[in-house]
Each structure stands twice: as C-alpha cells, then as structure tokens.
Design an enzyme around this catalytic site. Structure first.
Site, PDB file in Angstrom:
ATOM      1  N   GLY A  68       0.832  -1.214   0.000  1.00  0.00           N
ATOM      2  CA  GLY A  68       0.000   0.000   0.000  1.00  0.00           C
ATOM      3  C   GLY A  68       0.858   1.253   0.000  1.00  0.00           C
ATOM      4  O   GLY A  68       0.623   2.188   0.769  1.00  0.00           O
ATOM      5  N   GLY A  72      -1.575   7.607   1.727  1.00  0.00           N
ATOM      6  CA  GLY A  72      -1.664   7.658   3.189  1.00  0.00           C
ATOM      7  C   GLY A  72      -0.368   7.379   3.911  1.00  0.00           C
ATOM      8  O   GLY A  72       0.708   7.847   3.529  1.00  0.00           O
ATOM      9  N   GLY A  74       1.270   4.656   4.099  1.00  0.00           N
ATOM     10  CA  GLY A  74       2.196   3.822   3.326  1.00  0.00           C
ATOM     11  C   GLY A  74       3.117   4.678   2.473  1.00  0.00           C
ATOM     12  O   GLY A  74       4.330   4.440   2.401  1.00  0.00           O
ATOM     13  N   ASN A 147       1.091  -2.898   5.402  1.00  0.00           N
ATOM     14  CA  ASN A 147       0.367  -1.649   5.641  1.00  0.00           C
ATOM     15  C   ASN A 147      -0.960  -1.544   4.900  1.00  0.00           C
ATOM     16  O   ASN A 147      -1.901  -0.932   5.402  1.00  0.00           O
ATOM     17  CB  ASN A 147       1.284  -0.483   5.235  1.00  0.00           C
ATOM     18  CG  ASN A 147       0.530   0.817   5.105  1.00  0.00           C
ATOM     19  OD1 ASN A 147       0.201   1.471   6.096  1.00  0.00           O
ATOM     20  ND2 ASN A 147       0.215   1.213   3.861  1.00  0.00           N
ATOM     21  N   SER A 197      -4.719  -1.637  14.129  1.00  0.00           N
ATOM     22  CA  SER A 197      -5.535  -0.494  14.543  1.00  0.00           C
ATOM     23  C   SER A 197      -6.085  -0.769  15.928  1.00  0.00           C
ATOM     24  O   SER A 197      -6.260  -1.936  16.313  1.00  0.00           O
ATOM     25  CB  SER A 197      -6.692  -0.298  13.569  1.00  0.00           C
ATOM     26  OG  SER A 197      -7.601   0.665  14.063  1.00  0.00           O
ATOM     27  N   TYR A 220     -23.278  -8.885   9.032  1.00  0.00           N
ATOM     28  CA  TYR A 220     -22.219  -8.027   8.493  1.00  0.00           C
ATOM     29  C   TYR A 220     -22.478  -6.575   8.860  1.00  0.00           C
ATOM     30  O   TYR A 220     -23.562  -6.042   8.612  1.00  0.00           O
ATOM     31  CB  TYR A 220     -22.144  -8.134   6.954  1.00  0.00           C
ATOM     32  CG  TYR A 220     -21.109  -7.193   6.371  1.00  0.00           C
ATOM     33  CD1 TYR A 220     -19.760  -7.533   6.382  1.00  0.00           C
ATOM     34  CD2 TYR A 220     -21.478  -5.952   5.845  1.00  0.00           C
ATOM     35  CE1 TYR A 220     -18.796  -6.662   5.890  1.00  0.00           C
ATOM     36  CE2 TYR A 220     -20.521  -5.075   5.350  1.00  0.00           C
ATOM     37  CZ  TYR A 220     -19.180  -5.435   5.370  1.00  0.00           C
ATOM     38  OH  TYR A 220     -18.221  -4.577   4.885  1.00  0.00           O
TER      39      TYR A 220
HETATM   40  N1  LIG Z   1      -6.196   6.289   8.383  1.00  0.00           N
HETATM   41  C1  LIG Z   1      -6.534   5.904   9.601  1.00  0.00           C
HETATM   42  O1  LIG Z   1      -7.199   6.656  10.320  1.00  0.00           O
HETATM   43  C2  LIG Z   1      -6.125   4.538  10.124  1.00  0.00           C
HETATM   44  C3  LIG Z   1      -6.416   4.203  11.470  1.00  0.00           C
HETATM   45  C4  LIG Z   1      -6.024   2.970  11.951  1.00  0.00           C
HETATM   46  C5  LIG Z   1      -5.353   2.080  11.134  1.00  0.00           C
HETATM   47  N2  LIG Z   1      -5.110   2.413   9.831  1.00  0.00           N
HETATM   48  C6  LIG Z   1      -4.435   1.415   8.979  1.00  0.00           C
HETATM   49  O2  LIG Z   1      -3.359   2.025   8.296  1.00  0.00           O
HETATM   50  C7  LIG Z   1      -3.118   1.325   7.076  1.00  0.00           C
HETATM   51  C8  LIG Z   1      -2.968   2.314   5.936  1.00  0.00           C
HETATM   52  O3  LIG Z   1      -4.185   3.004   5.797  1.00  0.00           O
HETATM   53  P1  LIG Z   1      -4.275   4.492   5.250  1.00  0.00           P
HETATM   54  O4  LIG Z   1      -5.046   5.236   6.246  1.00  0.00           O
HETATM   55  O5  LIG Z   1      -2.950   4.992   4.813  1.00  0.00           O
HETATM   56  O6  LIG Z   1      -5.244   4.232   4.008  1.00  0.00           O
HETATM   57  P2  LIG Z   1      -5.198   4.684   2.448  1.00  0.00           P
HETATM   58  O7  LIG Z   1      -4.676   6.061   2.330  1.00  0.00           O
HETATM   59  O8  LIG Z   1      -6.539   4.366   1.889  1.00  0.00           O
HETATM   60  O9  LIG Z   1      -4.141   3.659   1.873  1.00  0.00           O
HETATM   61  C9  LIG Z   1      -4.458   2.297   1.833  1.00  0.00           C
HETATM   62  C10 LIG Z   1      -3.475   1.600   0.923  1.00  0.00           C
HETATM   63  O10 LIG Z   1      -3.902   0.228   0.828  1.00  0.00           O
HETATM   64  C11 LIG Z   1      -4.004  -0.094  -0.548  1.00  0.00           C
HETATM   65  N3  LIG Z   1      -4.991  -1.120  -0.860  1.00  0.00           N
HETATM   66  C12 LIG Z   1      -6.324  -1.053  -0.684  1.00  0.00           C
HETATM   67  N4  LIG Z   1      -6.907  -2.152  -1.214  1.00  0.00           N
HETATM   68  C13 LIG Z   1      -5.904  -2.917  -1.735  1.00  0.00           C
HETATM   69  C14 LIG Z   1      -5.866  -4.158  -2.426  1.00  0.00           C
HETATM   70  N5  LIG Z   1      -6.986  -4.827  -2.729  1.00  0.00           N
HETATM   71  N6  LIG Z   1      -4.662  -4.642  -2.817  1.00  0.00           N
HETATM   72  C15 LIG Z   1      -3.533  -3.968  -2.560  1.00  0.00           C
HETATM   73  N7  LIG Z   1      -3.499  -2.784  -1.904  1.00  0.00           N
HETATM   74  C16 LIG Z   1      -4.684  -2.260  -1.505  1.00  0.00           C
HETATM   75  C17 LIG Z   1      -4.427   1.208  -1.206  1.00  0.00           C
HETATM   76  O11 LIG Z   1      -4.242   1.117  -2.601  1.00  0.00           O
HETATM   77  P3  LIG Z   1      -5.140   2.038  -3.592  1.00  0.00           P
HETATM   78  O12 LIG Z   1      -4.604   3.422  -3.442  1.00  0.00           O
HETATM   79  O13 LIG Z   1      -4.899   1.435  -4.934  1.00  0.00           O
HETATM   80  O14 LIG Z   1      -6.553   1.892  -3.131  1.00  0.00           O
HETATM   81  C18 LIG Z   1      -3.510   2.179  -0.500  1.00  0.00           C
HETATM   82  O15 LIG Z   1      -2.220   2.143  -1.042  1.00  0.00           O
HETATM   83  C19 LIG Z   1      -4.299   0.355   6.902  1.00  0.00           C
HETATM   84  O16 LIG Z   1      -3.902  -0.941   7.281  1.00  0.00           O
HETATM   85  C20 LIG Z   1      -5.333   0.882   7.882  1.00  0.00           C
HETATM   86  O17 LIG Z   1      -6.197  -0.129   8.351  1.00  0.00           O
HETATM   87  C21 LIG Z   1      -5.477   3.626   9.308  1.00  0.00           C
END
Ligand SMILES: NC(=O)c1ccc[n+]([C@@H]2O[C@H](COP(=O)([O-])OP(=O)(O)OC[C@H]3O[C@@H](n4cnc5c(N)ncnc54)[C@H](OP(=O)(O)O)[C@@H]3O)[C@@H](O)[C@H]2O)c1
Length: 347
Positions: A68, A72, A74, A147, A197, A220
C-alpha cells in the site's frame, strides 16, 4: 484509509455527536491536543512525525518492503525510509501506481532507492507472483511492513467466499509474509511490522474472530468487519512473534492513530464535519507514519517481539489482542484458507 461509508448525513451527525460508531476512537483522541507534551518512554509521542523519529538513523544498505505504498501512511513511510537511505520494495495494486510512488520519492538528494511491484490483495496469485519476483532478487529483507488496508466497505463483498476486509487486511499479508519469511529471517535483525488499529479491540466482535462467520453471511456491519480484520492483524503478529522467538527476527503490531488521509478528508467534507475541528483530533499522514517508522527502525525496538505500539510507544491493547489460543487458531484457519499459495505449512 479507504472509507466507503454509506452513512447518511443525519445518521452521521448523531454518530459524530456520540463519537462512538463511525470513528469510535475519536473520543479517546479528544484529549490528544492537551497531552502532546507528556513525556513518553521512547521520547516520542502522538505528535511526532516519521521524519522526526528517524532523524539520524542511517538505513544505507538496508532493504525494506511496504504494501500500500501509493497513499496515506504507506506513501509517507516509503518516502521517509528512502530518505534515510533504504532500498524499498514498494508494493501497490498496480505497477503504474507503484512506479509513480517510487518516482516521486527518489531522485537528487535522496540516498535510498525504491523498486515498484504490483500486488493486488484480492488476487492471491498476484501476491504469489510479487513475492516470488522479490525472492528472485536474492536480497535479504531487513524490514517488512504490512500496511495496505481497506475500511468501511458498506456492503458485504466476498473474495473466494471470504469477507473482503479479512482478505485484504489479513489473509493477503499472511501469504506475503509466509512467502518472504526466509529473506527476512536471513537479515541480521529482521523486523516485521503489521499495521493494525485500535479498532481491533474497539470495533471487533465481542467474542473476537468469528470463525464461523468469515464469509460474513450470518451478519455483516462495516465497522465490525474492519475491527475483526484488525484483530486478525494483531493476533497474526502475536503468533508470528511466538514462532520467531528463537530467531533474531521480531514481529510487532502498530496502531498508526486516526489519520487524515485523502479519503478521510473527503469523508469529513461529505458529512459536513468541519475539517479544521477534525484536524485537532486526527493525525497528519506524517504523524500517522511515525509509529510505523519508529517500530521499523529504532534500535530500542529490537528487544520488543509480539508487542502492540501506539504513539511510538509500547501500549497495552484490550479485547482479544493477547489471546494466544485465538492467535493459534487464526493461524491454522489462515493456513487452511490460503494453503495453495503458501510455500511452507508452518514456521
Ligand atoms: N487512516 C486511519 O485513520 C487509520 C487508522 C487505523 C489504522 N489504519 C491502517 O493504516 C493502514 C494504511 O491506511 P491508510 O489510512 O494509509 O489508508 P489509504 O490512504 O486508503 O491507503 C491504503 C493503501 O492500501 C491499498 N490497498 C487497498 N486495497 C488494496 C488491495 N486490494 N490490494 C492492494 N493494496 C490495496 C491502497 O491502494 P489504492 O490506493 O490502490 O486503493 C492504498 O495504497 C491500513 O492498514 C489501515 O487499516 C489507518
């Protein structure tokens, strides 16, 4: 974080008012602005940035991997690890996205390098192919960061009969780690960082992983499905750490905090939440990437194995996060569900 909420505005305002359903941890974060100066054992805290926690750390000669990488936390983690000199294998859903991310974080003034790979988590053959391409490069992997993730898919979606959050957030990483564990173990002090998380204990089903409902067909809700997948992240790290305990490799799970990613920003606007007010309780991507980068690179972490980190420090998670029996069962069930894509039955 990808937030496909279908909540209508009225519902949201009620929920936001109680700060308990859509973003259950916002209430916990509400004092965030007041506690920023409280010293924490690592010397870093909720406002530290990825650049700050890695300042002075030379990652020259180290190889890292992140899933990822294009958005974000990542993307910010990719940027900072290359800035500190690492060669980063940058995984994204498509090669084009991974290439664009790599191109934008490398160049003059950046010591490290980045190599793009396609890895689509809903397609286990894609994960297998990606991992095998990486293995063929023959390098050890010092830091492997799981990530990528999705959140709040409004309707039940299945991948080969299994609920989609569980597949993307957990099973895909289970396969990737399995196929790359040998090069991580071959590194001098390999580290696996699972981005989980606090939803793992604030949103997961009360009884923990619903092994009889992994298809989501019995019930769900987006929030519970996400929480369950994040509990799976935590339990995966716990069991992995146990299996690695006699090696030099460690595995830990990280809560990045609630982070103002692009999708979070759109969500707040869509629901007419004042982004300025929200910004007081939600981290920037750089702050969100701080705990990930801290656990991936700080020397003090080398003795931590199977721990949960928040705000750049070890924390005590709630719920089922320390349930070793559930972690062991999850491992066995994950092996069964992904058996055709694993290179070894167990480590
Ligand atoms: N943001 C928050 O508030 C928060 C809080 C707690 C935990 N987290 C955790 O932090 C991590 C990163 O999240 P983020 O907030 O940075 O989210 P984000 O900005 O939406 O980034 C998510 C990443 O995951 C990738 N991804 C999604 N579906 C995928 C798939 N089918 N195959 C491969 N890659 C995929 C996305 O790719 P695309 O760009 O192509 O969709 C993107 O690169 C996640 O594990 C999330 O659960 C986030």
């Amino acid at each position: 974080m990808r937030t496909n909420f279908n909540t209508n505005r009225r519902d949201f305002m009620i929920r936001a008012a109680t700060l308990s359903v859509v973003m259950p941890t916002l209430d916990a974060c509400a004092s965030f602005g007041n506690e920023q100066d409280t010293p924490l054992p690592s010397g870093f805290g909720p406002h530290s940035t990825a650049a700050e926690v890695t300042a002075g750390i030379d990652l020259g000669g180290k190889t890292a991997l992140i899933t990822g990488c294009d958005a974000g936390t990542g993307y910010e983690t990719l940027r900072v690890l290359t800035l500190r000199g690492a060669h980063v294998y940058a995984l994204s859903r498509t090669l084009e996205k991974a290439e664009a991310a790599c191109a934008s974080v490398t160049g003059p003034g950046v010591k490290g390098d980045a190599t793009p790979f396609a890895c689509e988590h809903t397609d286990f053959a894609s994960i297998e192919a990606c991992a095998d391409s990486i293995r063929k490069l023959g390098s050890t992997i010092d830091i492997l960061i799981c990530n990528a993730g999705v959140y709040g898919l409004p309707k039940l979606e299945l991948v080969d009969g299994i609920e989609k959050h569980f597949v993307i957030n957990h099973l895909a990483h289970f396969i990737l780690v399995n196929r790359l564990l040998d090069p991580v173990k071959a590194a001098r002090q390999g580290r696996i960082v699972i981005v989980g998380s606090d939803a793992a204990f604030k949103q997961a089903p009360d009884a923990g992983i619903e092994f009889d409902n992994l298809s989501g067909q019995h019930s769900y809700t987006p929030s519970k499905a996400y929480g369950q997948s994040k509990l799976a992240n935590g339990l995966f790290a716990l069991e992995l750490a146990r299996r690695l305990s006699r090696t030099g490799t460690i595995a830990n799970v990280v809560h990045p905090g609630w982070v103002m990613t692009d999708r979070m920003h759109s969500f707040l606007l869509e629901n007419q939440v004042n982004p300025e007010a929200a910004e007081k309780v939600i981290k920037t991507p750089s702050q969100g990437a701080a705990t990930i980068c801290y656990v991936a690179t700080n020397g003090a972490v080398q003795k931590a194995n199977g721990q949960y980190f928040e705000d750049c420090n070890v924390a005590i998670p709630g719920g089922h996060m320390r349930d070793t029996a559930m972690a062991s069962r999850l491992w066995a069930v994950s092996e069964d569900l992904t058996r055709d894509y694993l290179i070894q039955a167990a480590h």
